[in-house]
Scaffold this motif. Sequence first.
Motif, PDB file in Angstrom:
ATOM      1  N   LEU A  56     -41.078 -46.504  16.813  1.00 17.58           N
ATOM      2  CA  LEU A  56     -41.105 -47.972  16.821  1.00 17.58           C
ATOM      3  C   LEU A  56     -40.105 -48.614  15.858  1.00 17.58           C
ATOM      4  O   LEU A  56     -40.112 -49.831  15.697  1.00 17.58           O
ATOM      5  CB  LEU A  56     -42.517 -48.470  16.495  1.00 17.58           C
ATOM      6  N   TYR A  92     -46.195 -52.843   7.453  1.00 15.94           N
ATOM      7  CA  TYR A  92     -44.889 -52.313   7.834  1.00 15.94           C
ATOM      8  C   TYR A  92     -43.781 -53.304   7.541  1.00 15.94           C
ATOM      9  O   TYR A  92     -44.016 -54.507   7.378  1.00 15.94           O
ATOM     10  CB  TYR A  92     -44.874 -51.936   9.317  1.00 15.94           C
ATOM     11  N   VAL A  96     -41.124 -54.396  15.247  1.00 15.97           N
ATOM     12  CA  VAL A  96     -41.658 -53.372  16.149  1.00 15.97           C
ATOM     13  C   VAL A  96     -40.882 -53.441  17.460  1.00 15.97           C
ATOM     14  O   VAL A  96     -40.945 -54.441  18.176  1.00 15.97           O
ATOM     15  CB  VAL A  96     -43.170 -53.576  16.394  1.00 15.97           C
TER      16      VAL A  96
END
Length: 142
Positions: A56, A92, A96
Amino acid sequence: MQSDRLVDTVAWVLIENGRILCARPQGKDVFFVPGGKREGAETDLQTLLREIDEELTVALDPDTVEHVGTYEADLPGATPGLVRMACYTADYAGTVEPSSEIAEIAWFGYADRALVPPVDQLLFDDLAGAGLLPAADASAER
């Protein structure tokens, strides 16, 4: 079921707006919670960080990784064996996006449960039970 074959996997649970991120690998017709198989003596954390970066193109923050649950189910289809999936949440950095390994990503609600393998369905059930995947959801947005 007693089996000699165990597929040991680690998965990243990303939920936004009552939906969970799922990915369909190149050459496959089924969606999975993103993640993958352990390589060698990798820890869950090492596997998770590597797989999500590969699939990703985002970097998980290792300091925010939290265990959600570990699930086991029969391998899909006629293949004898079990799959074990250790699931984690994590913050994160990045956007993505599917890598070259991933054909498509989608946000699934609980109503899309039948579109994922049995081990992922166990995770969906737990998330719905915790109110994180509302049961009265519409179908997937792609």
